[in-house]
Write an enzyme that holds these catalytic residues in place. Structure first.
Site, PDB file in Angstrom:
ATOM      1  N   LYS A  22      20.645  21.271  -3.894  1.00 23.74           N
ATOM      2  CA  LYS A  22      19.577  20.690  -2.967  1.00 23.74           C
ATOM      3  C   LYS A  22      18.459  21.426  -2.075  1.00 23.74           C
ATOM      4  CE  LYS A  22      21.626  22.462   1.133  1.00 23.74           C
ATOM      5  NZ  LYS A  22      21.254  23.251   1.969  1.00 23.74           N
ATOM      6  N   ASN A  23      18.712  23.118  -2.788  1.00 23.71           N
ATOM      7  CA  ASN A  23      17.672  23.625  -1.893  1.00 23.71           C
ATOM      8  C   ASN A  23      16.666  23.441  -3.314  1.00 23.71           C
ATOM      9  OD1 ASN A  23      19.116  24.140   0.504  1.00 23.71           O
ATOM     10  ND2 ASN A  23      19.947  26.430  -0.454  1.00 23.71           N
ATOM     11  N   ARG A  92      17.790  22.709   8.623  1.00 23.46           N
ATOM     12  CA  ARG A  92      16.464  23.473   8.321  1.00 23.46           C
ATOM     13  C   ARG A  92      15.044  23.094   7.696  1.00 23.46           C
ATOM     14  NH1 ARG A  92      13.941  27.968  10.068  1.00 23.46           N
ATOM     15  NH2 ARG A  92      13.179  29.573   8.850  1.00 23.46           N
ATOM     16  N   CYS A 116      21.821  25.816  10.863  1.00 29.73           N
ATOM     17  CA  CYS A 116      22.751  26.903  10.432  1.00 29.73           C
ATOM     18  C   CYS A 116      22.206  27.657  11.788  1.00 29.73           C
ATOM     19  CB  CYS A 116      23.318  27.161   8.953  1.00 29.73           C
ATOM     20  SG  CYS A 116      23.862  25.910   8.218  1.00 29.73           S
ATOM     21  N   ARG A 121      16.512  31.983  12.768  1.00 27.94           N
ATOM     22  CA  ARG A 121      15.208  30.872  12.072  1.00 27.94           C
ATOM     23  C   ARG A 121      14.039  30.765  12.970  1.00 27.94           C
ATOM     24  NH1 ARG A 121      18.972  28.444   9.056  1.00 27.94           N
ATOM     25  NH2 ARG A 121      17.896  28.470   7.562  1.00 27.94           N
ATOM     26  N   PRO A 122      13.619  31.732  12.539  1.00 24.63           N
ATOM     27  CA  PRO A 122      12.316  32.168  12.755  1.00 24.63           C
ATOM     28  C   PRO A 122      10.791  31.248  11.641  1.00 24.63           C
ATOM     29  CG  PRO A 122      12.647  34.359  11.500  1.00 24.63           C
ATOM     30  CD  PRO A 122      13.837  33.517  11.356  1.00 24.63           C
ATOM     31  N   ASP A 124       7.687  32.442  11.891  1.00 21.30           N
ATOM     32  CA  ASP A 124       6.212  33.026  11.806  1.00 21.30           C
ATOM     33  C   ASP A 124       5.247  32.965  10.288  1.00 21.30           C
ATOM     34  OD1 ASP A 124       8.518  34.358  11.242  1.00 21.30           O
ATOM     35  OD2 ASP A 124       6.865  36.155  11.073  1.00 21.30           O
ATOM     36  N   LEU A 125       6.579  33.040   9.282  1.00 23.64           N
ATOM     37  CA  LEU A 125       5.348  33.351   8.429  1.00 23.64           C
ATOM     38  C   LEU A 125       4.963  32.031   7.896  1.00 23.64           C
ATOM     39  CD1 LEU A 125       8.381  35.648   5.762  1.00 23.64           C
ATOM     40  CD2 LEU A 125       6.138  36.018   6.563  1.00 23.64           C
ATOM     41  N   ASP A 308      23.936  32.719   0.453  1.00 21.19           N
ATOM     42  CA  ASP A 308      24.984  31.639   0.651  1.00 21.19           C
ATOM     43  C   ASP A 308      26.038  31.659  -0.567  1.00 21.19           C
ATOM     44  OD1 ASP A 308      21.656  29.264   0.063  1.00 21.19           O
ATOM     45  OD2 ASP A 308      22.485  30.239   1.626  1.00 21.19           O
ATOM     46  N   ARG A 400      26.661  18.608   4.824  1.00 16.57           N
ATOM     47  CA  ARG A 400      25.645  18.448   3.886  1.00 16.57           C
ATOM     48  C   ARG A 400      24.763  19.569   2.988  1.00 16.57           C
ATOM     49  NH1 ARG A 400      23.314  23.348   7.915  1.00 16.57           N
ATOM     50  NH2 ARG A 400      21.166  21.921   7.039  1.00 16.57           N
TER      51      ARG A 400
HETATM   52  C1  EPZ Z   1      16.415  29.289   2.420  1.00 18.47           C
HETATM   53  O1  EPZ Z   1      16.313  29.121   3.966  1.00 18.47           O
HETATM   54  C2  EPZ Z   1      18.058  28.357   1.946  1.00 18.47           C
HETATM   55  N1  EPZ Z   1      17.591  27.066   2.785  1.00 18.47           N
HETATM   56  C3  EPZ Z   1      18.350  28.703   2.597  1.00 18.47           C
HETATM   57  O2  EPZ Z   1      19.903  27.935   2.484  1.00 18.47           O
HETATM   58  C4  EPZ Z   1      18.873  30.596   1.298  1.00 18.47           C
HETATM   59  O3  EPZ Z   1      20.505  30.191   3.011  1.00 18.47           O
HETATM   60  C5  EPZ Z   1      17.887  31.103   2.545  1.00 18.47           C
HETATM   61  O4  EPZ Z   1      16.784  30.695   1.849  1.00 18.47           O
HETATM   62  C6  EPZ Z   1      18.335  32.471   1.523  1.00 18.47           C
HETATM   63  O5  EPZ Z   1      18.165  32.215   0.511  1.00 18.47           O
HETATM   64  C7  EPZ Z   1      16.898  25.917   1.389  1.00 18.47           C
HETATM   65  O6  EPZ Z   1      16.094  26.751   1.250  1.00 18.47           O
HETATM   66  C8  EPZ Z   1      16.374  24.774   2.507  1.00 18.47           C
HETATM   67  P1  EPZ Z   1      13.937  32.291   4.265  1.00 18.47           P
HETATM   68  P2  EPZ Z   1      15.447  29.804   4.344  1.00 18.47           P
HETATM   69  O7  EPZ Z   1      13.456  31.358   5.133  1.00 18.47           O
HETATM   70  O8  EPZ Z   1      13.971  28.850   3.557  1.00 18.47           O
HETATM   71  C9  EPZ Z   1      13.290  35.296   7.886  1.00 18.47           C
HETATM   72  C10 EPZ Z   1      21.713  26.916   2.317  1.00 18.47           C
HETATM   73  O9  EPZ Z   1      22.803  27.122   3.008  1.00 18.47           O
HETATM   74  N2  EPZ Z   1      11.878  34.316   7.863  1.00 18.47           N
HETATM   75  O10 EPZ Z   1      14.104  32.778   2.898  1.00 18.47           O
HETATM   76  O11 EPZ Z   1      15.071  28.878   5.738  1.00 18.47           O
HETATM   77  C11 EPZ Z   1      14.425  34.607   7.948  1.00 18.47           C
HETATM   78  O12 EPZ Z   1      14.954  34.926   9.467  1.00 18.47           O
HETATM   79  C12 EPZ Z   1      20.826  27.216   3.093  1.00 18.47           C
HETATM   80  O13 EPZ Z   1      21.923  26.232   1.837  1.00 18.47           O
HETATM   81  C13 EPZ Z   1      10.869  35.580   8.641  1.00 18.47           C
HETATM   82  O14 EPZ Z   1      11.231  36.539   9.704  1.00 18.47           O
HETATM   83  O15 EPZ Z   1      15.541  31.157   4.701  1.00 18.47           O
HETATM   84  C14 EPZ Z   1      15.953  35.239   7.020  1.00 18.47           C
HETATM   85  O16 EPZ Z   1      16.572  36.483   7.416  1.00 18.47           O
HETATM   86  C15 EPZ Z   1      21.201  28.307   4.309  1.00 18.47           C
HETATM   87  N3  EPZ Z   1      10.054  34.399   9.170  1.00 18.47           N
HETATM   88  C16 EPZ Z   1      15.180  35.642   6.212  1.00 18.47           C
HETATM   89  O17 EPZ Z   1      13.393  35.214   6.196  1.00 18.47           O
HETATM   90  C17 EPZ Z   1       9.829  32.773   8.185  1.00 18.47           C
HETATM   91  O18 EPZ Z   1       9.219  32.418   8.929  1.00 18.47           O
HETATM   92  C18 EPZ Z   1      15.341  34.600   4.686  1.00 18.47           C
HETATM   93  O19 EPZ Z   1      14.872  32.898   5.495  1.00 18.47           O
HETATM   94  C19 EPZ Z   1      10.859  32.834   7.781  1.00 18.47           C
HETATM   95  C20 EPZ Z   1      11.932  33.835   7.419  1.00 18.47           C
END
Ligand code: EPZ
Length: 424
Positions: A22-23, A92, A116, A121-122, A124-125, A308, A400
Site C-alpha cells: 500500500k505504502n 493521509r 488515522c 499528523r503535522p 511542517d517537513l 505499523d 483501507r
Molecule cells: C508513513 O506515514 C506511512 N504511510 C505510515 O503508515 C507509517 O506509519 C509512517 O510512515 C511511519 O513509518 C504512508 O507511507 C502512506 P511520517 P507518514 O511522516 O509519512 C512526524 C499505515 O498504517 N512528522 O513518517 O505520514 C510525524 O508526526 C500508515 O500504512 C513531522 O513531524 O509518517 C511522526 O511522528 C500509518 N512533520 C513521524 O514524523 C512532518 O511534516 C513519522 O511520520 C511529517 C511527519
C-alpha cells in the site's frame, strides 16, 4: 457499516499470498502527476486507500483504469491543482500530491491531510521542503497553497522533532525530479517504499542516487516519460500474517513476500520463540507454538521495528510467558488498541509512550472496535487467539490497508465472516 465476527482458537494453516505494498502504491500513483505519458503500475493492491487516491487523481485530470492488480493512469488535463477536503480527509497519503502538482503544474492547493487518529499528523517537513526548492507556501482555510514558476535544487534536512518523515521524503524527492539543479535530502527516510518510489521515478527518467540511505541526491531533469512498473510486496501485510500464524500456533507459508524487508521483525519473532524459515527469495514459513517468550521492542524508522506492526505484535505478546514492553517512538497516540485488547482479558498498562504487557493464559472473545488501520489488524489477531466468539467493529479502518483480509484468513482455516451492523 460492517463488522467481522471471529471464532478464535483455530490454527491457521496453509498458504497466503501477499499483495503489493500500500505504502509504495500510493506515492507511485501520486508520482504519475509528474508524467504526461501513460503510466502502467502492476501488483497494485485492491484497497480502499487506492480507490480513494484514484478518485483524487481523476479530480486532478487523470484517467485511472484499475483491474486485477494492473493500473493504467492517463492524462486528460493538467488544469486542476486542487485536492479537495472531502477526499483528502479520508487518506493521509493525499499529501503526496503536493510535490508532483507543484513541480509539474507550478501550483498546488492541497487540503490538510486526515488519516488515522494515531497522533498529530503535522506537515511542517513537507512545507519546509517545498520552500527550500523555491516555492512560496501559505496555509489558508485548511489548505496548503504552494506556487513556484520554477523549482531549484537545494539542501533539505528531513529531520523533524520526531525523526524523519517517510512521505515528506517522498514529496521532496518527487518535486526535486523536475527542479533545476541538484537536491540533497539529508536524514532521508530509508523505508523500502521510498526506494520503490525512487526506482519507479528512475525508470521514468529521473536521476536519483542514495535512495535507501539517509542521503538522497536528485539531479533535476526537464521531464519524465511514461513507464511500466511493478510494486514491491507489502512487508506490513506479510508481518501481519506471520503474527497471525504465531498467535494461533499454526503453520503458515507466506508467499509473494520480500523477506529482506522484514529482517528486524523476523529477528524479534524468532527471539519470542517462533520458528521462521526463509525458504526462498519470496517465501517465509512460520511455525507457531503455544506460548511465546516476552520481548522488549521499540518502534523506530526502517530498518528497525516498524510502528505499523506494533499493534499486531502486541496482540501476540498478550499471551507471552512474562512481561513485555513496547515503546512507540514514531506516533504519539498509537496504543488505542491496547484498551480494546484489555477488554478481551489482556493485561496491558500504558505509561507515556510505553505499553507494559503482562502475559495472561487466555483471551476471551468480545466485541471490540478498531480506531485505526493497524490497530484493527492487531485486534483481529487478538480475536483469532481468543477463546470463543468476538467481533471487530469499524472494519472500514482495516479495509483501507488489507485486501480481502477475511478471505485470506478463511483460506488459512480461520472462522471469520463479515456481517452488516447498525453499530457504528
Ligand atoms: C508513513 O506515514 C506511512 N504511510 C505510515 O503508515 C507509517 O506509519 C509512517 O510512515 C511511519 O513509518 C504512508 O507511507 C502512506 P511520517 P507518514 O511522516 O509519512 C512526524 C499505515 O498504517 N512528522 O513518517 O505520514 C510525524 O508526526 C500508515 O500504512 C513531522 O513531524 O509518517 C511522526 O511522528 C500509518 N512533520 C513521524 O514524523 C512532518 O511534516 C513519522 O511520520 C511529517 C511527519
Amino acid at each position: 457499516m460492517y463488522k467481522l465476527v471471529i471464532e478464535g482458537g483455530h490454527k491457521l494453516e496453509g498458504e497466503v499470498y501477499i499483495s503489493g505494498a500500500k505504502n509504495a502504491a500510493l506515492p507511485i500513483m501520486a508520482a504519475s502527476l509528474l508524467i504526461e505519458d501513460d503510466v502502467i503500475i502492476n501488483n497494485v493492491p485492491n484497497l480502499e486507500d487506492v480507490k480513494t487516491l484514484s478518485q483524487l487523481l481523476e479530480r486532478l485530470g487523470k484517467k485511472v483504469e484499475f483491474s486485477d492488480k494492473r493500473m493504467v493512469i492517463r492524462t486528460v488535463s493538467e488544469e486542476n491543482v486542487e485536492a479537495p477536503y472531502e477526499i483528502t480527509k479520508k487518506i493521509r497519503a493525499s499529501i503526496a500530491v503536493l510535490g508532483p502538482l507543484l513541480a509539474k503544474r507550478k501550483k498546488a492547493k492541497v487540503s490538510f491531510p486526515g488519516g488515522c487518529a494515531i497522533g498529530p499528523r503535522p506537515v511542517d517537513l513537507h512545507i519546509k521542503g517545498m520552500r527550500i526548492l523555491g516555492a512560496s507556501v501559505r496555509v489558508e482555510h485548511g489548505y496548503i497553497i504552494a506556487e513556484a514558476q520554477k523549482l531549484t535544487g537545494g539542501l533539505v534536512n528531513m529531520l523533524g522533532t520526531n525523526g524523519t518523515s517517510v512521505v515528506a521524503t517522498e514529496n521532496v524527492m518527487m518535486a526535486a525530479t523536475l527542479a533545476e539543479g541538484t537536491t540533497v535530502i539529508d536524514n532521508a527516510a530509508m523505508e523500502p517504499e521510498v526506494v520503490d518510489l525512487a526506482n519507479f521515478l528512475i525508470k521514468c527518467g529521473a536521476k536519483i542516487k542514495g535512495h535507501g540511505t539517509n542521503t538522497i541526491v536528485v539531479e533535476g531533469v526537464k521531464n519524465l516519460k511514461g513507464c511500466e512498473y511493478e510494486i514491491i510486496p507489502d512487508r506490513i501485510e506479510a508481518g501481519t500474517f506471520i503474527l497471525a500464524g504465531m498467535m494461533t500456533n499454526g503453520e503458515v507459508l507466506v508467499k509473494n513476500c520480500e523477506p529482506n524487508h522484514l529482517t528486524e521483525p523476523i529477528r524479534v519473532f524468532s527471539e519470542m520463540g517462533a520458528s521462521i524459515q526463509i525458504l526462498s527469495k519470496d517465501t517465509v514459513l512460520v511455525k507457531g507454538r503455544e506460548r511465546y517468550e516476552p520481548v522488549n521492542v521499540t518502534t523506530l524508522p526502517y530498518p528497525y521495528f516498524p510502528t505499523d506492526l506494533q499493534a499486531q505484535l502486541m496482540a501476540v505478546l498478550t499471551k507471552a510467558r512474562g512481561i513485555s514492553i513496547i515503546t512507540e517512538k514514531i506516533f504519539q497516540n498509537r496504543f488505542m488498541h491496547a484498551y480494546e485488547m484489555n477488554r478481551l482479558g489482556a493485561d496491558i498498562t500504558i505509561d507515556g509512550n510505553s505499553a507494559i504487557i503482562k502475559g495472561v493464559d487466555k483471551l476471551y472473545g468480545a466485541p471490540v472496535m478498531a480506531s485505526d488501520l493497524r490497530g484493527g489488524a492487531g485486534l483481529i489477531i487478538a480475536l483469532l487467539g481468543a477463546e470463543g466468539v468476538g467481533e471487530l467493529l469499524r472494519v472500514y479502518h482495516v479495509d483501507r490497508g488489507y485486501e480481502k483480509i477475511e478471505d485470506k484468513l478463511s483460506k488459512l482455516g480461520a472462522k471469520i465472516k463479515r456481517e452488516k451492523t447498525d453499530l457504528i
